[in-house]
Scaffold this motif. Structure first.
Motif: not given
Ligand code: UTP
Length: 287
Positions: A135-140, A240-250, A263-269, A37-42
């Protein structure tokens, strides 16, 4: 604003849901088929422009550092045998990427883990945080998108995804303002709400871009009833201090900190690989 080039990887959790495997292996080293998992993240981080990797580790575990070490003897052997596909698998980290390991000392929560990176981040600098067990599988590249939104206005940016109603009470859930395409200003975060009182269907997931000012907030954040410092509590304060924004994962995310997600991640890949796909299908037909 400085370019975002540093990423923090909190890998100091206890991983109790994967005992006994996690007695000696951090859960971030559990593999999806053959790649931890850490290799994917890196790889996601480097592709998004990150140049310095900051791992917040539990004191006694060196396995993550070992994973990213070169293996010159074995590499030379594979090169001499012309086994380029194996050479590629050994090269887990490009030489120009800097890596830093900081022991967390005690597993006092995700917020406490992030706080350990303070000395690595300059005053006007924003940095990424990646939870490898999401663990994320996305087009971008999800982190690259987060960085682009954060760099466009210099505000802290987190990643969210639409969560099924029956699972929403396991997440920090945002109260969003007006969506602008895939991103939104966050009015509030409610930690683990009942399905009935959740302010939206959008749960916070493991990709963040944070400002240096988060450290001052984290150092003032009280421990929760489990004696942990929660990053979500600091994010609430940051709104409250600086504001926060969010991005929707596609894309598709698997919570590999839980057994079903892993288990599902392994199956998916596996299903994306012709040979494994065939074998799984025939196994399922027979059972
Ligand atoms: P989790 O909430 O999944 O906790 O952490 P955990 O301890 O790893 O797993 P369980 O619940 O005992 O099975 C989310 C992320 O935060 C990191 C973890 O390594 C994981 O990437 N973390 C958590 C730390 O680095 N330090 C901590 O003290 C807690």
């Amino acid at each position: 604003m400085k370019k975002i080039t540093k990423a923090v990887f909190p890998v100091g959790g206890m991983g109790t849901r994967f005992l006994p495997a996690t007695k000696s292996i951090p859960k971030e080293l559990l593999p999806i088929i053959d790649k931890p998992l850490i290799q994917y993240a890196v790889e996601e981080a480097i592709e998004a422009g990150i140049e310095t990797l900051i791992f917040i580790t539990s004191a006694s575990k060196h396995a993550i550092s070992d994973h990213f070490d070169p293996m010159p003897d074995l590499r030379a052997k594979f090169v001499s045998q012309n086994k380029q596909h194996l050479v590629k698998k050994l090269d887990t980290l490009p030489l120009e990427i800097q890596r830093v390991f900081i022991p967390q000392g005690q597993p006092l929560g995700l917020g406490h883990a992030v706080l350990q990176a303070e000395a690595m981040i300059e005053d006007d600098e924003m940095f990424a945080v990646i939870l490898a067990d999401d663990f994320i599988q996305a087009e971008y590249n999800p982190l690259r998108r987060l960085i682009a939104v954060a760099e466009s206005n210099g505000r802290a940016t987190i990643s969210v995804e639409a969560v099924e109603r029956q699972r929403i009470s396991s997440y920090g859930v945002i109260a969003p303002g007006q969506w602008q395409g895939d991103h939104v200003s966050v009015n509030e975060i409610i930690e683990k709400p009942d399905a009935a009182s959740a302010p939206s269907e959008f749960g916070v997931i493991g990709r963040y871009v944070l400002p240096q000012s988060i450290f001052a907030v984290l150092s003032q954040t009280q421990m929760d009833k489990n004696h942990e410092i929660q990053l979500t509590d600091a994010l609430k304060e940051l709104i409250q201090l600086d504001g926060l924004q969010a991005v929707k994962l596609a894309g598709q995310r698997f919570d590999c900190g839980s057994q079903d997600g892993f288990v599902l991640a392994n199956l998916h890949v596996a299903m994306q690989d012709g040979d494994l796909n065939q074998k799984i299908r025939s196994y399922l037909t027979e059972h």
